[in-house]
Design a protein around this motif. Structure first.
Motif, mmCIF file in Angstrom:
data_model
loop_
_atom_site.group_PDB
_atom_site.id
_atom_site.type_symbol
_atom_site.label_atom_id
_atom_site.label_comp_id
_atom_site.label_asym_id
_atom_site.label_seq_id
_atom_site.Cartn_x
_atom_site.Cartn_y
_atom_site.Cartn_z
ATOM 1 N N HIS A 6 -10.848 3.448 6.253
ATOM 2 C CA HIS A 6 -10.731 4.607 5.362
ATOM 3 C C HIS A 6 -9.648 4.367 4.304
ATOM 4 O O HIS A 6 -9.789 4.785 3.148
ATOM 5 C CB HIS A 6 -10.422 5.862 6.177
ATOM 6 N N LEU A 7 -8.579 3.684 4.689
ATOM 7 C CA LEU A 7 -7.530 3.352 3.714
ATOM 8 C C LEU A 7 -8.044 2.332 2.693
ATOM 9 O O LEU A 7 -7.699 2.410 1.508
ATOM 10 C CB LEU A 7 -6.282 2.829 4.424
ATOM 11 N N ALA A 19 -11.085 2.224 1.665
ATOM 12 C CA ALA A 19 -11.935 3.014 0.773
ATOM 13 C C ALA A 19 -11.081 3.808 -0.223
ATOM 14 O O ALA A 19 -11.429 3.927 -1.400
ATOM 15 C CB ALA A 19 -12.821 3.952 1.595
ATOM 16 N N ALA A 35 -8.157 2.912 -1.343
ATOM 17 C CA ALA A 35 -7.633 1.945 -2.315
ATOM 18 C C ALA A 35 -8.719 1.581 -3.327
ATOM 19 O O ALA A 35 -8.457 1.484 -4.534
ATOM 20 C CB ALA A 35 -7.128 0.694 -1.594
ATOM 21 N N GLU A 87 -11.213 3.375 -4.311
ATOM 22 C CA GLU A 87 -11.402 4.524 -5.206
ATOM 23 C C GLU A 87 -10.307 4.561 -6.280
ATOM 24 O O GLU A 87 -10.568 4.801 -7.457
ATOM 25 C CB GLU A 87 -11.363 5.795 -4.354
ATOM 26 N N LEU A 88 -9.083 4.299 -5.837
ATOM 27 C CA LEU A 88 -7.933 4.296 -6.751
ATOM 28 C C LEU A 88 -8.111 3.257 -7.858
ATOM 29 O O LEU A 88 -7.806 3.506 -9.029
ATOM 30 C CB LEU A 88 -6.687 3.984 -5.919
ATOM 31 N N LEU A 94 1.614 8.838 -9.037
ATOM 32 C CA LEU A 94 0.353 8.216 -9.434
ATOM 33 C C LEU A 94 -0.818 8.819 -8.669
ATOM 34 O O LEU A 94 -1.925 8.968 -9.195
ATOM 35 C CB LEU A 94 0.436 6.706 -9.146
ATOM 36 N N LEU A 95 -0.578 9.178 -7.410
ATOM 37 C CA LEU A 95 -1.649 9.684 -6.544
ATOM 38 C C LEU A 95 -1.925 11.177 -6.749
ATOM 39 O O LEU A 95 -2.770 11.742 -6.045
ATOM 40 C CB LEU A 95 -1.316 9.402 -5.074
ATOM 41 N N GLU A 137 -6.000 13.763 -1.597
ATOM 42 C CA GLU A 137 -6.200 13.417 -0.183
ATOM 43 C C GLU A 137 -5.459 12.121 0.147
ATOM 44 O O GLU A 137 -4.816 12.012 1.189
ATOM 45 C CB GLU A 137 -7.693 13.241 0.121
ATOM 46 N N THR A 138 -5.573 11.165 -0.767
ATOM 47 C CA THR A 138 -4.869 9.897 -0.541
ATOM 48 C C THR A 138 -3.355 10.111 -0.581
ATOM 49 O O THR A 138 -2.614 9.487 0.189
ATOM 50 C CB THR A 138 -5.302 8.855 -1.593
ATOM 51 N N VAL A 148 -1.745 12.680 0.468
ATOM 52 C CA VAL A 148 -1.340 13.225 1.772
ATOM 53 C C VAL A 148 -1.191 12.097 2.795
ATOM 54 O O VAL A 148 -0.195 12.007 3.514
ATOM 55 C CB VAL A 148 -2.370 14.265 2.266
ATOM 56 N N LEU A 149 -2.182 11.206 2.836
ATOM 57 C CA LEU A 149 -2.126 10.087 3.783
ATOM 58 C C LEU A 149 -0.949 9.168 3.470
ATOM 59 O O LEU A 149 -0.224 8.731 4.361
ATOM 60 C CB LEU A 149 -3.426 9.268 3.733
ATOM 61 N N TYR A 150 -0.770 8.881 2.186
ATOM 62 C CA TYR A 150 0.326 8.006 1.767
ATOM 63 C C TYR A 150 1.668 8.592 2.192
ATOM 64 O O TYR A 150 2.540 7.893 2.729
ATOM 65 C CB TYR A 150 0.283 7.808 0.243
ATOM 66 N N ILE A 184 2.440 10.836 4.560
ATOM 67 C CA ILE A 184 2.714 10.930 6.005
ATOM 68 C C ILE A 184 2.891 9.542 6.615
ATOM 69 O O ILE A 184 3.781 9.322 7.443
ATOM 70 C CB ILE A 184 1.621 11.766 6.704
ATOM 71 N N LEU A 185 2.089 8.575 6.155
ATOM 72 C CA LEU A 185 2.253 7.213 6.671
ATOM 73 C C LEU A 185 3.605 6.638 6.252
ATOM 74 O O LEU A 185 4.281 5.993 7.046
ATOM 75 C CB LEU A 185 1.097 6.328 6.196
#
Lengths: 251, 251
Positions: free
Chosen positions: B170-171, B173, B175, B177-178, B227-228, B233-234, B236-238, B240-241
Motif C-alpha cells: 500500500h505504501l 501504491a 508513492a 500515486e505521488l 508536500l503531501l 491519506e498518505t 496521515v500514514l507518513y 504516524i509512521l
C-alpha cells in the motif's frame, strides 16, 4: 575530474568508496568527526583533513553532511571550486561565490551494508551547465544513472523514497519483533518480502494489492488486531493501514 | 498422491498451476464460479466440476476458498478423504467426519503474476500424522519448504505477512500515486525498493533503518508533510509512521 568529499556519515562513506574505485581521483575527505573521517579515508585509500583546513587542488567538492549543515558548509567553501550537496530534501543553495548544484543518489545507505551503484538514479540539479555536466559525468563514472530534476521534483522523489524505504522498513521491523516474541524466524518472511517488491515492480502496486483489508475481510483484520494487543504501536499502524487499504479498494 | 482442489480464486489458481506441473496428479477443480473454474482447468490441463458434484477418486482435497467459506465447505466433503484448507487466518477445522489439516503457503498470489514456489514456506498443521506427512510431501513436490506450526503460530505469521506484504505494498501504491501526479516514473524507485528489501534480509530491519524520522529531522519531515497536503491519506500514514520511527530510535 578530481573530487573532494566533505562529510563522514553514511552517504559520505559510500560515495568515498565508490569514487575511490572510479576513474575520478578522490583528493581528500574533510569533516568534523576525525575518527569517522580517518576510518573512511583508510578504507578508501584516501586521506582525512579536519574541517577548516585549506583545500587541496580539486575540480568538484561534494558536500555529504546532515541536512541542517548543508547551507553553512556550502557557504564556507572556496568560491572558485564548484560544489554540490547530496541531500534529497535540501533546496539548491545559492552560494555567495561559486557555482552550486545537487548530486542526490536515490538509495539507502548504511555503513555496514555494501551498495551496488549500478543503475541507481542520481538526481542532479544546477543553474550552471558546466557543473551539471560534471555531475552527470560523475554519476556515470560511478555506474549510476544521472537524471536532471528541479528542487520540487527532487523533494517529491525524496518523499516517495521515504515511503518505499523508511516506512516499509519500519513495518519489516514490526514484523520481526512480532515473530521474535515467539521464536519464529524472520527468514520465513523473506520469500514473501522478495516477491512483494518484485510484483510491485512487474505490475502497478495498486493492482498487486491482496489481503484481508483489500477483501474487506473484517473478521481476519480483527483476529490480527487481537493478536497485536501485546504490540500496541504495531496495532495502531495495522489498523490505520487496513482502513486505508479497504477504503481505497472498496471505496 | 492424487489431489483435488476446491476453489477458483488466486490461491486455487496458483496451486492448480503448481500441482499440475508436479509429480502429484491434479484430479479436478471444483468450485462455485464456473467461468473462473473452467479457465483455471483449461490453463492447467485439468477439468472443472461445479460444487455439489460427486467427487472422483482422490487422496487429498485442498480447500482454497475465501476464509468465511472454509468451515462450511470442509464439512460438506466426503468423510473418507483427508482435507486441508489453505487460509492463513482460519483455525484447524474439526470436520464432523474425516481428518483435516492446513496447507498455508506464505506467499502473495495474484492471477496475473507468476509464482516461483521454490523455497516458499508452506505452514502445515493437522492432528493426524498421516495427513501431516501428505501435506509435507505435497509441499516438497511443489518445490516449497514445509514447516509444521500450530494455529497460534500460523496466525502470527499470517499477521506478520500482512505487515510485510499488504501494508508495504500500500505504501508503494501511495508513492506511485505521488510520482504519477507530476509524471515522474515510479521505476526511479525500483533500485531503492530492491535494496530496501535486500538490506532488511541481510541485517535486522531495526539496524537497517535510515531517514529523517530516525534522525529526528523534524524539518525534513515537515517539508514532506507540506508536500503531501494534496495527498491527505498518505500524509496521515507518513505522519504516524514518522512518529513511530522517531520514538523507536530516539525514545
Amino acid at each position: 575530474m578530481k573530487v573532494t568529499l566533505i562529510g563522514t556519515g553514511n552517504v559520505a562513506f559510500h560515495l568515498a568508496a565508490a569514487i575511490s574505485k572510479s576513474s575520478c581521483p578522490l583528493v581528500e575527505i574533510i569533516g568534523r568527526n576525525a575518527a569517522e573521517g580517518k576510518a573512511i579515508a583508510e578504507l578508501t585509500g584516501s586521506r582525512f583533513r579536519p574541517l577548516g583546513s585549506d583545500f587541496s587542488a580539486t575540480d568538484l567538492i561534494l558536500v555529504a553532511v546532515s541536512d541542517d549543515s548543508v547551507e553553512e558548509i556550502m557557504n564556507r567553501l572556496p568560491g572558485e571550486v564548484p560544489a554540490a550537496h547530496t541531500a534529497g530534501a535540501v533546496s539548491l543553495i545559492n552560494r555567495m561565490t561559486g557555482t552550486s548544484g545537487v548530486f542526490y543518489p536515490l538509495q539507502t545507505f548504511s555503513k555496514t551494508s555494501a551498495v551496488d551503484w549500478d543503475g541507481i538514479p542520481v538526481l542532479t540539479e544546477s543553474h550552471d551547465d558546466v557543473l551539471l555536466a560534471s555531475l552527470r559525468d560523475l554519476a556515470e563514472a560511478l555506474g549510476a544513472r544521472p537524471r536532471q530534476t528541479n528542487t520540487e521534483e527532487r523533494l517529491r522523489l525524496h518523499c516517495a523514497a521515504v515511503l518505499v524505504n523508511n516506512m516499509t522498513n519500519h513495518l519489516y521491523a514490526a514484523a520481526e519483533e512480532l515473530l521474535e516474541k515467539k521464536n519464529l524466524p524472520f527468514a520465513l518472511l523473506h520469500p514473501l518480502m522478495r516477491e512483494t517488491v518484485a510484483k510491485a515492480m512487474r505490475m502497478s502496486p495498486t493492482d498487486a494489492q491482496t489481503g484481508p483489508a483489500k477483501r474487506g475481510d473484517a473478521q481476519t483484520v480483527n483476529r490480527h488486531l487481537q493478536l497485536l494487543a501485546e504490540h500496541p504501536e504495531t496495532a495502531v499502524l495495522y489498523a490505520i493501514l487496513s482502513k486505508h487499504i479497504t477504503r481505497k479498494h472498496n471505496g
